[in-house]
Design a protein around this motif. Structure first.
Motif, PDB file in Angstrom:
ATOM      1  N   VAL A 294     -58.885   6.399  24.086  1.00 47.54           N
ATOM      2  CA  VAL A 294     -58.809   5.220  23.222  1.00 47.54           C
ATOM      3  C   VAL A 294     -57.519   5.251  22.403  1.00 47.54           C
ATOM      4  O   VAL A 294     -56.778   4.261  22.325  1.00 47.54           O
ATOM      5  N   ASP A 295     -57.235   6.386  21.794  1.00 50.71           N
ATOM      6  CA  ASP A 295     -56.019   6.514  20.980  1.00 50.71           C
ATOM      7  C   ASP A 295     -54.764   6.368  21.853  1.00 50.71           C
ATOM      8  O   ASP A 295     -53.752   5.796  21.414  1.00 50.71           O
ATOM      9  N   LEU A 296     -54.824   6.880  23.073  1.00 56.25           N
ATOM     10  CA  LEU A 296     -53.690   6.752  23.993  1.00 56.25           C
ATOM     11  C   LEU A 296     -53.373   5.286  24.278  1.00 56.25           C
ATOM     12  O   LEU A 296     -52.210   4.854  24.188  1.00 56.25           O
ATOM     13  N   TYR A 297     -54.402   4.501  24.607  1.00 54.99           N
ATOM     14  CA  TYR A 297     -54.144   3.105  24.970  1.00 54.99           C
ATOM     15  C   TYR A 297     -53.831   2.245  23.757  1.00 54.99           C
ATOM     16  O   TYR A 297     -53.116   1.240  23.877  1.00 54.99           O
ATOM     17  N   ASP A 298     -54.313   2.628  22.594  1.00 50.32           N
ATOM     18  CA  ASP A 298     -53.859   1.950  21.382  1.00 50.32           C
ATOM     19  C   ASP A 298     -52.351   2.146  21.228  1.00 50.32           C
ATOM     20  O   ASP A 298     -51.617   1.202  20.907  1.00 50.32           O
ATOM     21  N   ALA A 299     -51.892   3.377  21.459  1.00 46.43           N
ATOM     22  CA  ALA A 299     -50.458   3.667  21.365  1.00 46.43           C
ATOM     23  C   ALA A 299     -49.682   2.968  22.476  1.00 46.43           C
ATOM     24  O   ALA A 299     -48.584   2.436  22.269  1.00 46.43           O
ATOM     25  N   HIS A 300     -50.262   2.955  23.689  1.00 47.91           N
ATOM     26  CA  HIS A 300     -49.634   2.278  24.828  1.00 47.91           C
ATOM     27  C   HIS A 300     -49.418   0.799  24.519  1.00 47.91           C
ATOM     28  O   HIS A 300     -48.320   0.258  24.704  1.00 47.91           O
ATOM     29  N   ASN A 301     -50.461   0.145  24.047  1.00 53.31           N
ATOM     30  CA  ASN A 301     -50.385  -1.291  23.788  1.00 53.31           C
ATOM     31  C   ASN A 301     -49.493  -1.626  22.595  1.00 53.31           C
ATOM     32  O   ASN A 301     -49.006  -2.747  22.481  1.00 53.31           O
ATOM     33  N   ALA A 302     -49.267  -0.638  21.746  1.00 53.61           N
ATOM     34  CA  ALA A 302     -48.350  -0.824  20.618  1.00 53.61           C
ATOM     35  C   ALA A 302     -46.907  -0.522  21.005  1.00 53.61           C
ATOM     36  O   ALA A 302     -46.004  -0.661  20.173  1.00 53.61           O
ATOM     37  N   GLY A 303     -46.687  -0.079  22.259  1.00 51.67           N
ATOM     38  CA  GLY A 303     -45.336   0.177  22.737  1.00 51.67           C
ATOM     39  C   GLY A 303     -44.798   1.553  22.409  1.00 51.67           C
ATOM     40  O   GLY A 303     -43.583   1.804  22.516  1.00 51.67           O
ATOM     41  N   ARG A 304     -45.671   2.497  22.058  1.00 51.02           N
ATOM     42  CA  ARG A 304     -45.202   3.835  21.670  1.00 51.02           C
ATOM     43  C   ARG A 304     -45.126   4.796  22.854  1.00 51.02           C
ATOM     44  O   ARG A 304     -44.509   5.858  22.741  1.00 51.02           O
ATOM     45  N   ILE A 305     -45.755   4.466  23.979  1.00 49.09           N
ATOM     46  CA  ILE A 305     -45.705   5.343  25.145  1.00 49.09           C
ATOM     47  C   ILE A 305     -44.636   4.803  26.084  1.00 49.09           C
ATOM     48  O   ILE A 305     -44.874   3.896  26.881  1.00 49.09           O
ATOM     49  N   ASP A 306     -43.451   5.348  25.955  1.00 50.83           N
ATOM     50  CA  ASP A 306     -42.321   4.864  26.733  1.00 50.83           C
ATOM     51  C   ASP A 306     -41.289   5.976  26.822  1.00 50.83           C
ATOM     52  O   ASP A 306     -41.472   7.051  26.236  1.00 50.83           O
ATOM     53  N   VAL A 307     -40.209   5.696  27.556  1.00 55.71           N
ATOM     54  CA  VAL A 307     -39.146   6.679  27.647  1.00 55.71           C
ATOM     55  C   VAL A 307     -38.538   6.860  26.256  1.00 55.71           C
ATOM     56  O   VAL A 307     -38.402   5.903  25.488  1.00 55.71           O
ATOM     57  N   GLU A 308     -38.214   8.089  25.904  1.00 50.26           N
ATOM     58  CA  GLU A 308     -37.664   8.365  24.579  1.00 50.26           C
ATOM     59  C   GLU A 308     -36.270   7.763  24.449  1.00 50.26           C
ATOM     60  O   GLU A 308     -35.450   7.861  25.359  1.00 50.26           O
ATOM     61  N   ALA A 309     -36.010   7.139  23.326  1.00 51.75           N
ATOM     62  CA  ALA A 309     -34.702   6.545  23.086  1.00 51.75           C
ATOM     63  C   ALA A 309     -33.617   7.608  23.128  1.00 51.75           C
ATOM     64  O   ALA A 309     -33.806   8.738  22.648  1.00 51.75           O
ATOM     65  N   ASN A 310     -32.488   7.278  23.759  1.00 46.98           N
ATOM     66  CA  ASN A 310     -31.323   8.160  23.843  1.00 46.98           C
ATOM     67  C   ASN A 310     -31.602   9.450  24.621  1.00 46.98           C
ATOM     68  O   ASN A 310     -30.959  10.470  24.393  1.00 46.98           O
ATOM     69  N   ILE A 311     -32.596   9.406  25.526  1.00 45.66           N
ATOM     70  CA  ILE A 311     -32.888  10.592  26.326  1.00 45.66           C
ATOM     71  C   ILE A 311     -31.676  10.908  27.204  1.00 45.66           C
ATOM     72  O   ILE A 311     -30.957  10.007  27.650  1.00 45.66           O
ATOM     73  N   SER A 312     -31.410  12.175  27.451  1.00 41.30           N
ATOM     74  CA  SER A 312     -30.181  12.565  28.136  1.00 41.30           C
ATOM     75  C   SER A 312     -30.181  12.225  29.625  1.00 41.30           C
ATOM     76  O   SER A 312     -29.163  11.846  30.178  1.00 41.30           O
ATOM     77  N   GLU A 313     -31.326  12.334  30.278  1.00 49.37           N
ATOM     78  CA  GLU A 313     -31.381  12.092  31.722  1.00 49.37           C
ATOM     79  C   GLU A 313     -32.562  11.190  32.055  1.00 49.37           C
ATOM     80  O   GLU A 313     -33.681  11.458  31.632  1.00 49.37           O
ATOM     81  N   ARG A 314     -32.291  10.177  32.860  1.00 45.53           N
ATOM     82  CA  ARG A 314     -33.346   9.236  33.246  1.00 45.53           C
ATOM     83  C   ARG A 314     -33.279   9.025  34.751  1.00 45.53           C
ATOM     84  O   ARG A 314     -32.226   8.687  35.294  1.00 45.53           O
ATOM     85  N   CYS A 315     -34.413   9.239  35.431  1.00 44.06           N
ATOM     86  CA  CYS A 315     -34.467   9.132  36.885  1.00 44.06           C
ATOM     87  C   CYS A 315     -35.498   8.082  37.288  1.00 44.06           C
ATOM     88  O   CYS A 315     -36.402   7.751  36.516  1.00 44.06           O
ATOM     89  N   PHE A 316     -35.347   7.586  38.521  1.00 43.11           N
ATOM     90  CA  PHE A 316     -36.235   6.532  39.011  1.00 43.11           C
ATOM     91  C   PHE A 316     -36.757   6.903  40.395  1.00 43.11           C
ATOM     92  O   PHE A 316     -35.981   7.289  41.278  1.00 43.11           O
ATOM     93  N   GLY A 317     -38.069   6.796  40.558  1.00 44.08           N
ATOM     94  CA  GLY A 317     -38.682   7.083  41.840  1.00 44.08           C
ATOM     95  C   GLY A 317     -38.526   5.912  42.798  1.00 44.08           C
ATOM     96  O   GLY A 317     -38.490   4.753  42.381  1.00 44.08           O
ATOM     97  N   ALA A 318     -38.484   6.228  44.096  1.00 37.45           N
ATOM     98  CA  ALA A 318     -38.274   5.195  45.109  1.00 37.45           C
ATOM     99  C   ALA A 318     -39.572   4.589  45.624  1.00 37.45           C
ATOM    100  O   ALA A 318     -39.569   3.504  46.210  1.00 37.45           O
TER     101      ALA A 318
END
Length: 301
Positions: free
Chosen positions: A255-279
């Protein structure tokens, strides 16, 4: 020797297979030897380990060139958070004793937050504790796994309704195929570039973000059946999760996870050094899941 914990799961199995294809020795660490046949068939050495026993973990990582660490969420436990923290502390104690040349830990989007993200706070604890180990550390944070939709596939196929805790239904969120996470982990374990700082933080998600509406639409197209997304009302979440077999404390973590998800807190960290994308696309993953339950249009005809 590459030591893979959680090797029977989607991510660990993909990592082990990728390393074996590249010709490297792999020790697959499992809790149940009866689940290891497929890993042994591709040439993995099999090691049994009790994650609650530091000596058992130390034996499993003996002679390791690198260790891939997955700390499972103990779903059947009355207090999964307390149990997972205990497993993390036990693993850290073993890593301090054995000091592997490199550790890659599987983590989650949102793990930079210490509070207010439900089950993801356990991955914050994981990252924090592993930072106290002397070994060079890679933190691989992944978005929500596409394979998680398998939990509601039977309901969607039977009732034509896809229940979702994502709110609103058209909100785009990051997701990723588990096999892409595992294959990236293998690449990172093999990367011997000496200039990396520790911890090295890497994120992975699919190239396109999706919504619950997208998931329902793709399922309908693949299955040839009408399926619509349904937003589960916030006050109904606890009952729905408990009805799925989760205990009270585990339910609250979700419940707490999806509250955070819907509030936009579960995302890639700002200014993260490396970002990759799956195919791998969501269509590919859902198609594979549906074929296993006989839910594709071809299977139904």
């Amino acid at each position: 020797m590459f030591v893979i914990f959680g090797a029977t799961g989607h991510v660990g199995r993909a990592s082990a297979a990728a390393l074996r294809r590249a010709g490297h020795p792999v020790r697959a660490v499992v809790r149940d030897a009866t689940q290891a046949d497929a890993l042994a068939a591709i040439g993995c050495e099999i090691a049994l380990a009790d994650l609650s026993d530091a000596n058992s973990i130390t034996r499993a990582i003996e002679g390791a060139h690198a260790v891939q660490w997955l700390c499972p969420v103990p779903q059947a436990h009355d207090d999964p958070a307390a149990e997972m923290r205990q497993i993390i502390d036990t693993g850290v104690a073993a890593f301090r004793t054995a000091a592997p040349p490199r550790i890659l830990a599987l983590s989650d989007y949102g793990a930079e937050h210490a509070h207010g993200t439900g089950i993801t706070t356990l991955f914050h604890y994981l990252e924090t504790r592993l930072r106290t180990v002397a070994s060079p550390l890679i933190l691989l944070r992944s978005a929500e796994h596409m394979q998680n939709w398998a939990r509601v596939l039977p309901v969607a196929l039977e009732r034509g309704v896809l229940p979702s805790l994502h709110d609103p239904l058209d909100k785009l969120f990051p997701t990723v195929a588990a096999q892409d996470v595992g294959e990236l982990a293998a690449q990172l374990l093999l990367d011997d570039e000496p200039s990396r700082t520790t911890p090295r933080v890497v994120s992975i998600e699919a190239r396109e973000r999706v919504s619950a509406l997208d998931v329902a639409r793709i399922l309908a197209e693949l299955s040839g059946r009408p399926i619509v997304a349904h937003r589960v009302a916030r006050h109904e979440w606890p009952a729905v999760l408990r009805g799925a077999g989760l205990g009270e404390r585990h339910t609250q973590l979700i419940v707490d996870l999806y509250d955070a998800h819907n509030a936009g807190r579960i995302d890639v960290e700002a200014n993260i050094s490396e970002r990759c994308f799956g195919a791998t696309t969501l269509q590919q993953v859902l198609g594979a899941l549906l074929s296993r339950v006989g839910g594709t249009e071809a299977a139904a005809s």
